[in-house]
Design a protein around this motif. Structure first.
Motif, PDB file in Angstrom:
ATOM      1  N   ALA A  89     -56.037 -15.718 -57.987  1.00 44.62           N
ATOM      2  CA  ALA A  89     -54.634 -15.384 -58.496  1.00 44.62           C
ATOM      3  C   ALA A  89     -54.575 -14.449 -59.510  1.00 44.62           C
ATOM      4  CB  ALA A  89     -53.674 -16.529 -58.322  1.00 44.62           C
ATOM      5  N   GLN A  90     -53.708 -13.453 -59.751  1.00 43.36           N
ATOM      6  CA  GLN A  90     -53.536 -12.524 -60.787  1.00 43.36           C
ATOM      7  C   GLN A  90     -51.878 -12.613 -60.908  1.00 43.36           C
ATOM      8  OE1 GLN A  90     -55.564  -8.816 -60.483  1.00 43.36           O
ATOM      9  NE2 GLN A  90     -57.497  -9.753 -61.297  1.00 43.36           N
ATOM     10  N   ASN A  91     -51.567 -12.958 -62.039  1.00 43.83           N
ATOM     11  CA  ASN A  91     -49.948 -13.006 -62.327  1.00 43.83           C
ATOM     12  C   ASN A  91     -49.427 -13.994 -61.483  1.00 43.83           C
ATOM     13  OD1 ASN A  91     -47.671 -12.301 -64.038  1.00 43.83           O
ATOM     14  ND2 ASN A  91     -47.097 -10.807 -62.637  1.00 43.83           N
ATOM     15  N   ALA A  92     -50.156 -14.767 -60.995  1.00 48.70           N
ATOM     16  CA  ALA A  92     -49.400 -16.003 -60.031  1.00 48.70           C
ATOM     17  C   ALA A  92     -50.289 -17.235 -60.004  1.00 48.70           C
ATOM     18  CB  ALA A  92     -49.522 -15.252 -58.308  1.00 48.70           C
ATOM     19  N   LEU A  93     -49.745 -18.201 -59.519  1.00 46.83           N
ATOM     20  CA  LEU A  93     -50.507 -19.697 -59.515  1.00 46.83           C
ATOM     21  C   LEU A  93     -50.744 -20.172 -58.075  1.00 46.83           C
ATOM     22  CD1 LEU A  93     -48.898 -20.911 -62.748  1.00 46.83           C
ATOM     23  CD2 LEU A  93     -51.331 -20.275 -62.555  1.00 46.83           C
ATOM     24  N   ILE A  94     -51.773 -20.842 -57.915  1.00 48.20           N
ATOM     25  CA  ILE A  94     -51.992 -21.539 -56.573  1.00 48.20           C
ATOM     26  C   ILE A  94     -51.900 -22.959 -56.623  1.00 48.20           C
ATOM     27  CG2 ILE A  94     -53.775 -21.780 -55.060  1.00 48.20           C
ATOM     28  CD1 ILE A  94     -55.167 -19.589 -56.715  1.00 48.20           C
ATOM     29  N   ILE A  95     -50.909 -23.618 -55.694  1.00 50.15           N
ATOM     30  CA  ILE A  95     -50.982 -25.137 -55.588  1.00 50.15           C
ATOM     31  C   ILE A  95     -51.150 -25.396 -54.231  1.00 50.15           C
ATOM     32  CG2 ILE A  95     -49.281 -25.045 -57.437  1.00 50.15           C
ATOM     33  CD1 ILE A  95     -46.870 -24.831 -55.320  1.00 50.15           C
ATOM     34  N   PRO A  96     -51.550 -26.652 -53.979  1.00 50.35           N
ATOM     35  CA  PRO A  96     -51.694 -27.243 -52.723  1.00 50.35           C
ATOM     36  C   PRO A  96     -50.667 -27.543 -51.900  1.00 50.35           C
ATOM     37  CG  PRO A  96     -52.288 -28.911 -54.228  1.00 50.35           C
ATOM     38  CD  PRO A  96     -51.829 -27.745 -55.129  1.00 50.35           C
ATOM     39  N   PHE A 126     -52.391 -23.472 -48.320  1.00 49.58           N
ATOM     40  CA  PHE A 126     -52.210 -23.507 -49.822  1.00 49.58           C
ATOM     41  C   PHE A 126     -50.901 -22.594 -50.152  1.00 49.58           C
ATOM     42  CE2 PHE A 126     -54.639 -19.682 -49.502  1.00 49.58           C
ATOM     43  CZ  PHE A 126     -54.160 -18.866 -50.363  1.00 49.58           C
ATOM     44  N   PHE A 127     -50.300 -22.703 -51.224  1.00 49.26           N
ATOM     45  CA  PHE A 127     -49.160 -22.101 -51.695  1.00 49.26           C
ATOM     46  C   PHE A 127     -49.329 -21.329 -53.005  1.00 49.26           C
ATOM     47  CE2 PHE A 127     -47.979 -25.544 -49.075  1.00 49.26           C
ATOM     48  CZ  PHE A 127     -46.651 -25.079 -48.324  1.00 49.26           C
ATOM     49  N   ALA A 128     -48.606 -20.297 -53.019  1.00 47.79           N
ATOM     50  CA  ALA A 128     -48.728 -19.417 -54.386  1.00 47.79           C
ATOM     51  C   ALA A 128     -47.288 -19.242 -54.875  1.00 47.79           C
ATOM     52  CB  ALA A 128     -49.418 -18.377 -54.221  1.00 47.79           C
ATOM     53  N   PHE A 129     -47.138 -19.301 -56.189  1.00 49.43           N
ATOM     54  CA  PHE A 129     -45.889 -19.127 -56.901  1.00 49.43           C
ATOM     55  C   PHE A 129     -46.193 -18.225 -58.133  1.00 49.43           C
ATOM     56  CE2 PHE A 129     -47.094 -22.649 -59.318  1.00 49.43           C
ATOM     57  CZ  PHE A 129     -46.523 -22.642 -60.552  1.00 49.43           C
ATOM     58  N   THR A 130     -44.913 -17.554 -58.644  1.00 44.22           N
ATOM     59  CA  THR A 130     -45.074 -16.842 -60.096  1.00 44.22           C
ATOM     60  C   THR A 130     -43.960 -17.276 -60.858  1.00 44.22           C
ATOM     61  OG1 THR A 130     -45.319 -14.641 -60.770  1.00 44.22           O
ATOM     62  CG2 THR A 130     -43.876 -14.819 -58.947  1.00 44.22           C
ATOM     63  N   ARG A 131     -44.076 -17.054 -62.240  1.00 42.81           N
ATOM     64  CA  ARG A 131     -43.040 -17.201 -63.070  1.00 42.81           C
ATOM     65  C   ARG A 131     -42.633 -15.792 -63.723  1.00 42.81           C
ATOM     66  NH1 ARG A 131     -46.464 -21.707 -65.047  1.00 42.81           N
ATOM     67  NH2 ARG A 131     -47.317 -20.308 -66.444  1.00 42.81           N
ATOM     68  N   SER A 132     -43.248 -14.833 -63.035  1.00 38.96           N
ATOM     69  CA  SER A 132     -42.917 -13.301 -63.465  1.00 38.96           C
ATOM     70  C   SER A 132     -42.351 -12.328 -62.524  1.00 38.96           C
ATOM     71  CB  SER A 132     -44.378 -12.708 -64.067  1.00 38.96           C
ATOM     72  OG  SER A 132     -44.081 -11.351 -64.614  1.00 38.96           O
ATOM     73  N   THR A 133     -41.556 -11.634 -63.061  1.00 42.13           N
ATOM     74  CA  THR A 133     -41.119 -10.642 -62.103  1.00 42.13           C
ATOM     75  C   THR A 133     -42.211  -9.315 -61.652  1.00 42.13           C
ATOM     76  OG1 THR A 133     -39.971  -9.446 -63.777  1.00 42.13           O
ATOM     77  CG2 THR A 133     -38.696 -11.193 -62.579  1.00 42.13           C
ATOM     78  N   ALA A 134     -43.363  -9.357 -62.601  1.00 40.34           N
ATOM     79  CA  ALA A 134     -44.195  -8.415 -62.452  1.00 40.34           C
ATOM     80  C   ALA A 134     -45.091  -8.741 -61.082  1.00 40.34           C
ATOM     81  CB  ALA A 134     -44.992  -8.293 -63.608  1.00 40.34           C
ATOM     82  N   LEU A 135     -45.727  -7.663 -60.823  1.00 40.76           N
ATOM     83  CA  LEU A 135     -46.519  -7.747 -59.418  1.00 40.76           C
ATOM     84  C   LEU A 135     -47.872  -8.458 -59.640  1.00 40.76           C
ATOM     85  CD1 LEU A 135     -46.776  -6.391 -56.720  1.00 40.76           C
ATOM     86  CD2 LEU A 135     -48.301  -4.770 -57.408  1.00 40.76           C
ATOM     87  N   GLY A 136     -47.971  -9.540 -58.567  1.00 41.48           N
ATOM     88  CA  GLY A 136     -49.064 -10.482 -58.525  1.00 41.48           C
ATOM     89  C   GLY A 136     -49.719 -10.270 -57.484  1.00 41.48           C
ATOM     90  N   THR A 137     -51.102 -10.917 -57.395  1.00 39.51           N
ATOM     91  CA  THR A 137     -52.064 -10.565 -56.237  1.00 39.51           C
ATOM     92  C   THR A 137     -52.634 -12.079 -56.083  1.00 39.51           C
ATOM     93  OG1 THR A 137     -53.950  -9.924 -57.506  1.00 39.51           O
ATOM     94  CG2 THR A 137     -52.444  -8.326 -56.689  1.00 39.51           C
ATOM     95  N   ILE A 138     -52.900 -12.088 -54.500  1.00 36.21           N
ATOM     96  CA  ILE A 138     -53.655 -13.319 -54.108  1.00 36.21           C
ATOM     97  C   ILE A 138     -54.561 -12.731 -53.296  1.00 36.21           C
ATOM     98  CG2 ILE A 138     -53.546 -15.472 -52.899  1.00 36.21           C
ATOM     99  CD1 ILE A 138     -51.958 -15.801 -55.393  1.00 36.21           C
ATOM    100  N   THR A 139     -55.901 -13.079 -53.652  1.00 39.75           N
ATOM    101  CA  THR A 139     -57.135 -12.472 -52.905  1.00 39.75           C
ATOM    102  C   THR A 139     -57.677 -13.695 -52.198  1.00 39.75           C
ATOM    103  OG1 THR A 139     -57.475 -11.012 -54.634  1.00 39.75           O
ATOM    104  CG2 THR A 139     -59.397 -11.323 -53.208  1.00 39.75           C
TER     105      THR A 139
END
Length: 386
Positions: A89-96, A126-139
């Motif tokens: 993840a970039q500019n995002a976070l991964i949670i189970p 899995f799930f991904a969330f972000t704390r930012s309004t900037a663009l994030g990626t999940i690979t």
């Protein structure tokens, strides 16, 4: 016979191919299957998140709990058993999993990368969330296949206001002001109109905060110098386990007369210039004194070196004179020694000549005596001598 044997092998090969035994016999391994990835938020499916211009927009977890509306769900099917799912993840976070009443998932949770083995199964979630309004990626990478998806957050509730009052404004001036409004994670919040409380000031109504979270208003300062005050506030509510919100900014303002302030500034600058001139003069005096001392030291050094040279020259001249006198005396002694040796040689030569004469005379006498003896010896029949 050979023709019959080649015909009989065809059914065997067909059976091997149909049963898959032929692949195992030649040592080949079938390729991993390409998994299918499904994306959803709170049950709503998204199919365009693989393009950066159409990311999935989710709310940031401004209540400090990652719930269904705050996270993008990834559900993989058709995974080859025994393989690993790699998520970055970039500019995002991964949670189970999402937050529940029994297992709270806070906004500080999650990881940026993870390797997950599916074991004997063929699915993974899995799930991904972000704390930012900037663009994030999940690979996502699995079995040689790579998928990239885009997401971004939408700002949370108003939480912090930032405003800096002018320190010393002039009387009767009109100055535009701005306040920055953000959520608990520092994202700009739009559409919020801050509330103003004014003392000895007048103002326009603040604008609603724009896309950058900026609200603007114009202050008019009083015509008479003195104290004024302003308070800029927002309707924020603190969130448990997060930093306290900044609900308002208050400031006291010294409104000053422009002419007096300019005169005071001019006086201060004049005093600064006087002090600077005095410091410069003192530095010049000190440098002049240093130069005088340096010049005196240099002159003394030159004089000392000149005296040393004079003494050295005198010593050299005296040494040369002494060496010349020694040479004259040595030359005279050598000449006297040569004269004495010449005289000694002449005397010796004379003595040798006299001795040679005497030796010659004695030799002749001896020869005469020998001849006389031999004559007599013959006469008297005696032995002669040589």
């Amino acid at each position: 016979m050979k023709y019959g044997m080649s015909v009989s092998r065809k059914p065997l090969i067909a059976i091997l191919l149909a049963s898959g035994l032929f692949i195992s016999l030649i040592g080949a391994t079938p390729a991993n299957a390409t998994p299918t990835v499904a994306l959803s938020v709170n049950g709503v499916v998204f199919t365009t998140a693989n393009v950066s211009t159409t990311p999935v927009v989710i709310t940031v977890p401004s209540d400090n709990s990652v719930d269904a509306l705050d996270a993008l769900r990834f559900y993989l099917t058709g995974i080859t058993p025994g393989t690993t799912v790699v998520v970055t993840a970039q500019n995002a976070l991964i949670i189970p999993a999402l937050s529940t009443s029994l297992n709270s998932v806070k906004s500080t949770a999650g990881v940026a990368t993870g390797n997950y083995s599916v074991g004997t199964g063929t699915t993974y979630e899995f799930f991904a969330f972000t704390r930012s309004t900037a663009l994030g990626t999940i690979t996502i990478t699995n079995g040689g296949s790579t998928f990239t998806y885009y997401l971004k957050g939408s700002a949370g509730l108003v939480y912090t206001i930032a405003y800096t009052a002018q320190a010393k404004p002039y009387t009767s001036t009109i100055v535009k002001q701005s306040a920055k409004i953000t959520d608990v994670f520092g994202n700009a919040v739009s559409g919020v109109i801050p509330t103003l409380a004014l003392i000895n000031l007048t103002s326009t109504v603040p604008t609603a905060s724009n896309a950058d979270g900026v609200s603007e208003f114009t202050l008019t300062y009083p015509a008479t110098p003195g104290k004024s005050a302003i308070s800029v506030a927002i309707p924020a509510v603190d969130v448990s386990d997060l930093a306290a919100s900044v609900k308002s900014i208050s400031a006291f303002i010294d409104v000053v007369d422009a002419a007096n302030e300019i005169a005071a500034v001019a006086a201060a600058r004049a005093a600064d210039k006087t002090a600077a001139d005095a410091a410069l003069a003192a530095e010049k005096t000190a440098r002049a004194a240093d130069k005088t001392a340096a010049d005196a030291a240099l002159a003394a050094d030159k004089a000392a070196r000149a005296a040393d040279k004079t003494a050295a020259d005198a010593a050299l001249a005296a040494e040369k004179t002494a060496r010349a006198a020694d040479k004259t005396a040595a030359d005279a002694a050598l000449a006297a020694e040569k004269t004495a040796r010449v005289a000694d040689k002449a005397a010796n030569d004379k003595s040798i000549a006299t001795l040679n004469t005497k030796v010659a005379a004695l030799t002749k006498q001896i020869a005469d005596l020998k001849a006389l003896y031999n004559k007599l010896a013959i006469k008297f029949k005696q032995k002669t001598i040589k």
